[in-house]
Design a protein around this motif. Sequence first.
Motif, mmCIF file in Angstrom:
data_model
loop_
_atom_site.group_PDB
_atom_site.id
_atom_site.type_symbol
_atom_site.label_atom_id
_atom_site.label_comp_id
_atom_site.label_asym_id
_atom_site.label_seq_id
_atom_site.Cartn_x
_atom_site.Cartn_y
_atom_site.Cartn_z
ATOM 1 N N LYS A 341 0.802 -1.221 0.000
ATOM 2 C CA LYS A 341 0.000 0.000 0.000
ATOM 3 C C LYS A 341 0.836 1.273 0.000
ATOM 4 N N ALA A 342 2.106 1.188 0.406
ATOM 5 C CA ALA A 342 2.988 2.365 0.418
ATOM 6 C C ALA A 342 4.424 1.886 0.315
ATOM 7 N N ALA A 343 5.284 2.742 -0.265
ATOM 8 C CA ALA A 343 6.696 2.387 -0.444
ATOM 9 C C ALA A 343 7.546 3.648 -0.356
ATOM 10 N N CYS A 344 8.787 3.490 0.108
ATOM 11 C CA CYS A 344 9.688 4.644 0.204
ATOM 12 C C CYS A 344 11.135 4.177 0.186
ATOM 13 N N LEU A 345 12.043 5.129 -0.078
ATOM 14 C CA LEU A 345 13.473 4.866 -0.173
ATOM 15 C C LEU A 345 14.234 5.747 0.800
ATOM 16 N N GLY A 346 15.169 5.128 1.554
ATOM 17 C CA GLY A 346 16.126 5.872 2.353
ATOM 18 C C GLY A 346 17.505 5.713 1.751
ATOM 19 N N ILE A 347 18.534 6.019 2.518
ATOM 20 C CA ILE A 347 19.901 5.826 2.056
ATOM 21 C C ILE A 347 20.357 4.437 2.483
ATOM 22 N N GLY A 348 20.513 3.556 1.491
ATOM 23 C CA GLY A 348 20.959 2.200 1.759
ATOM 24 C C GLY A 348 19.849 1.226 2.108
ATOM 25 N N TRP A 349 18.595 1.660 2.053
ATOM 26 C CA TRP A 349 17.494 0.754 2.396
ATOM 27 C C TRP A 349 16.207 1.202 1.700
ATOM 28 N N ALA A 350 15.258 0.273 1.648
ATOM 29 C CA ALA A 350 13.925 0.532 1.098
ATOM 30 C C ALA A 350 12.898 -0.110 2.027
ATOM 31 N N SER A 351 11.687 0.424 2.016
ATOM 32 C CA SER A 351 10.656 -0.085 2.921
ATOM 33 C C SER A 351 9.294 -0.032 2.247
ATOM 34 N N VAL A 352 8.420 -0.974 2.618
ATOM 35 C CA VAL A 352 7.040 -0.994 2.150
ATOM 36 C C VAL A 352 6.128 -1.303 3.336
ATOM 37 N N VAL A 353 4.860 -0.912 3.203
ATOM 38 C CA VAL A 353 3.818 -1.271 4.173
ATOM 39 C C VAL A 353 2.709 -1.971 3.404
ATOM 40 N N THR A 354 2.204 -3.076 3.943
ATOM 41 C CA THR A 354 1.180 -3.857 3.273
ATOM 42 C C THR A 354 -0.165 -3.683 3.961
ATOM 43 N N ASP A 355 -1.201 -4.245 3.312
ATOM 44 C CA ASP A 355 -2.539 -4.146 3.885
ATOM 45 C C ASP A 355 -2.715 -5.019 5.122
ATOM 46 N N HIS A 356 -1.728 -5.857 5.437
ATOM 47 C CA HIS A 356 -1.751 -6.639 6.672
ATOM 48 C C HIS A 356 -1.067 -5.896 7.812
ATOM 49 N N CYS A 357 -0.820 -4.599 7.616
ATOM 50 C CA CYS A 357 -0.175 -3.733 8.614
ATOM 51 C C CYS A 357 1.257 -4.179 8.915
ATOM 52 N N ASN A 358 1.902 -4.818 7.964
ATOM 53 C CA ASN A 358 3.295 -5.232 8.114
ATOM 54 C C ASN A 358 4.213 -4.227 7.437
ATOM 55 N N VAL A 359 5.243 -3.817 8.156
ATOM 56 C CA VAL A 359 6.278 -2.948 7.603
ATOM 57 C C VAL A 359 7.486 -3.816 7.290
ATOM 58 N N ARG A 360 7.896 -3.820 6.028
ATOM 59 C CA ARG A 360 9.018 -4.652 5.590
ATOM 60 C C ARG A 360 10.157 -3.741 5.128
ATOM 61 N N SER A 380 0.116 6.720 4.817
ATOM 62 C CA SER A 380 1.231 7.118 3.955
ATOM 63 C C SER A 380 2.533 6.884 4.705
ATOM 64 N N MET A 381 3.625 6.921 3.966
ATOM 65 C CA MET A 381 4.942 6.783 4.587
ATOM 66 C C MET A 381 5.954 7.579 3.775
ATOM 67 N N ALA A 382 7.050 7.981 4.439
ATOM 68 C CA ALA A 382 8.115 8.754 3.791
ATOM 69 C C ALA A 382 9.434 8.432 4.473
ATOM 70 N N ALA A 383 10.533 8.728 3.778
ATOM 71 C CA ALA A 383 11.864 8.414 4.304
ATOM 72 C C ALA A 383 12.834 9.525 3.946
ATOM 73 N N HIS A 384 13.866 9.654 4.785
ATOM 74 C CA HIS A 384 14.959 10.597 4.518
ATOM 75 C C HIS A 384 16.195 10.089 5.251
ATOM 76 N N SER A 385 17.255 9.846 4.504
ATOM 77 C CA SER A 385 18.484 9.323 5.091
ATOM 78 C C SER A 385 18.176 8.031 5.852
ATOM 79 N N ASP A 386 18.322 8.010 7.188
ATOM 80 C CA ASP A 386 18.005 6.816 7.972
ATOM 81 C C ASP A 386 16.684 6.955 8.733
ATOM 82 N N GLN A 387 15.871 7.980 8.399
ATOM 83 C CA GLN A 387 14.604 8.195 9.089
ATOM 84 C C GLN A 387 13.444 7.570 8.299
#
Length: 532
Positions: A341-360, A380-387
């Motif tokens: 349902k949402a995706a974002c990029l940090g420095i050296g990593w990437a993350s997504v959130v699914t409809d099962h409320c799991n953050v990967r 919604s979700m957002a990323a910056h550096s390691d945040q």
Amino acid sequence: MSWNILPKCNDITFSKTLCRISWKPGSGEFVAVPIEKEVRLYARDTWELVQTLTDDQIKEVVSIAAFSPCGNFLAAACIDGLMLVWSINSSKCIERQKHEKGFTVCNLVWNPKGNNELAYTDVQGQVGTLEDVIPNDCQPQSAAVGAASDLFADDDEDFMLTAAAQAAAGDGDDSNDDMDFSAQKKRLQALLHDDDSMDTPAADGFTNLPGAVEELAVPAARLPPQTALQSAFQPGSTPELSHRFMVWNSVGVVRAYNTEEENSIDIEFHDTATHHAMHISNHLELTLADISAEAVLLAGEGDSTDTESTTAASKLVCMHFSSWDSNKEWTVAMPTGEVIKAACLGIGWASVVTDHCNVRVFTIGGLQREVFSIPGPVVSMAAHSDQLMIVYHSGAGVPGDQCLGVTLIHLNKRKTMILDGTRLPVSPRTKLTWLGFSAEGTPMTLDSGGVVRMLNKSFSNVWCQVANLKSHTKGKSDNYWVVGVTENPSHIRCILCKGKAYPATLPQPIVTLLPFELPLCEMSTEKGVLEV
């Protein structure tokens, strides 16, 4: 059974008629079908033609038919904007109205609280209403009210009340043939009067009869209206149209084109030294995107109804163009039934959130790093550096408001939690429309009321309003679409959208710089100016 009654057409977009049929409310014994310049009524049991409704003023094809809630009237609309109302009993056209601009009407709806009002919408997206479409002499209620008045005349009512009193007092024989006239009168009144009349007090003397039972009106409990939960969105994206922005941020722009001729994605960087522009095919039906200085992240929801095929799973695609080896792209599929349902990029990593409320959380090379859960559906979700900042629904808000929670994590070696499910402030009766970070790494939000807020880490991590973008617009329907924020200098980079909420992909939108404006008091005085 089938009828060859509609003109043949290879493409629905070129069809002259919508052919919106309507079943008679309640019984469903008749179906109204718009055919050419008339409306035909067919019986459900035999499928025989029972009635034809037409009018001399009909010049174009009739496209829509709609029964009134009572089933005694039928409304129809033609492709030239002509709207008509017929009485089913007399087959007479009792009302004719033409769209003021002659646009094609694409839907007709009766007011469910009464038969005397119609709402319509045209192909330009405008909504209008037609009032008093049924003349008073055609109202179905007048005849019933007149009959009720004749039935319960003064002499007859006195006779019935006297007989009921005698029966209640035990006068006359106690045979089984005795009639409770008061009960009969109640039944007749319930049949002949509408629901509102049942709420009125009984006639004087009626409840005072010996043996009569007084009915106590117990008011029904009223629950507060529930506010619909805001759907998940990707910051810097526009709705899913044929041409749309998948993301626009301080690094670049990702556009999606989904037409009959092509289904592709264009990736552009503001600084061409970062990477050259790319054009890729979108055969995986990817709908979410984020872009950073080292990678492009794409995600698609897949087909959630197909639980057996692995090709229908929700997928995450990362193009790591700053990789040192030749493996610059990797793809991972979500578990069966789990949708991104949402995706974002940090420095050296990437993350997504699914409809099962799991953050990967994944490394930029594709290794699964962390998996944890949030306590509500993601917004919604957002990323910056390691945040990593995630906003989700934390409960039901007061009527009209969203109840949002926010989590802010530093994905460094210590995994520091800055905000743990605290409430995210938004303006009353608004929704969150943008989420991100300033160029310096401070969390920022924007709601549909135009209010920009910043997390003040130096003051106990509270959210402070730093600007109101609506104060810079001229029209009520104008909006600013945010693409980035800088603190030094204090500027909000946004795009003016006149009469809409999102910008079009073509022509290229122009980015405007707006300053921070703290909501201080008495800004027009010398003292207020010095306080800034």
